[in-house]
Design an enzyme around this catalytic site. Structure first.
Site, PDB file in Angstrom:
ATOM      1  N   GLY A  18     -21.721  12.657  -6.159  1.00  0.00           N
ATOM      2  CA  GLY A  18     -22.238  12.202  -4.872  1.00  0.00           C
ATOM      3  C   GLY A  18     -23.101  10.966  -4.919  1.00  0.00           C
ATOM      4  CG  HIS A 110      -8.536   4.375  -6.509  1.00  0.00           C
ATOM      5  ND1 HIS A 110      -8.247   5.695  -6.800  1.00  0.00           N
ATOM      6  CD2 HIS A 110      -8.031   3.653  -7.536  1.00  0.00           C
ATOM      7  CE1 HIS A 110      -7.591   5.766  -7.937  1.00  0.00           C
ATOM      8  NE2 HIS A 110      -7.439   4.533  -8.407  1.00  0.00           N
ATOM      9  CD  GLU A 180     -17.000   3.580  -7.094  1.00  0.00           C
ATOM     10  OE1 GLU A 180     -15.797   3.809  -7.150  1.00  0.00           O
ATOM     11  OE2 GLU A 180     -17.862   4.440  -7.358  1.00  0.00           O
TER      12      GLU A 180
END
Ligand code: GRF
Length: 193
Positions: A18, A110, A180
């Site tokens: 997470g 992804h 990310e």
């Protein structure tokens, strides 16, 4: 002043540690037009569940039966007024009925440059191991719309990073995760309105 009536309601689907979900919850906490209000997770023991609890975000634990019963999960999301769905480490295929209900407002991240290194079974360290085994000089992340196949929806954004000759899969995983954390929230912010 925050105009709560106009708030877009985001659901995150995640079943891992997470780290991206945490950033999204923090990023949108004081946002003036969108907020994360739900985590959908298929592993009650996943780290992301604690992340949601800390952030005061509702958690919906799903099993396969609930998730793949036509209309059931879609109804759960509609009941909560969900406008936008972010997949951040959710490994189950999204049922067609949900894809239809949220077409163009459901996005996945992804950890590679799709269309390479995607598809069923391509998740976590397996992706980075495959990138290194293929001798790639660069990897990165792909943020894309979700359809009813793994990792095949239209691309929204890609960001790349180098793969160095002596990289292990863990080295590369860390570099990709950094990308990310830098880009994901901002891309979602652009899309939710
Ligand atoms: C990320 O690498 C994302 O690209 C993939 O699942 C991972 C989730 O990581 N879809 P975390 O649980 O957010 O740390």
């Amino acid at each position: 002043m925050r105009t709560f009536a106009a708030m877009k309601r985001i659901a995150i689907f995640a079943s891992g540690t997470g780290s991206n979900a945490r950033r999204l919850m923090e990023y949108f906490e004081m946002h003036d037009s969108a907020q994360v209000i739900l985590l959908v997770c298929n592993r009650a023991e996943a780290g992301v569940v604690a992340v949601a609890h800390e952030a005061g975000v509702e958690v919906l634990i799903v099993d396969r039966e609930l998730f793949y019963t036509p209309r059931s999960i879609t109804q759960d999301l509609h009941d909560r007024g969900i406008d936008f769905i972010v997949l951040a480490g959710f490994l189950w295929l999204i049922p067609e009925v949900l894809v239809q209900a949220y077409s163009d407002v459901m996005v996945n991240i992804h950890p590679a440059l799709l269309p390479k290194f995607g598809g069923k079974g391509m998740y976590g360290m397996r992706v980075h191991e495959a990138v290194i085994a293929a001798g790639e000089k660069e990897s990165g992340i792909t943020i894309h719309y979700v359809d009813s196949k793994f990792d095949e929806g239209a691309h929204i954004a890609q960001f790349s990073c180098p793969v160095f000759p002596n990289d292990t899969a863990s080295d590369l995983a860390m570099r990709v995760q950094e990308l990310e954390h830098v880009h994901f929230c901002e891309v979602i912010d652009r899309l939710v309105h």
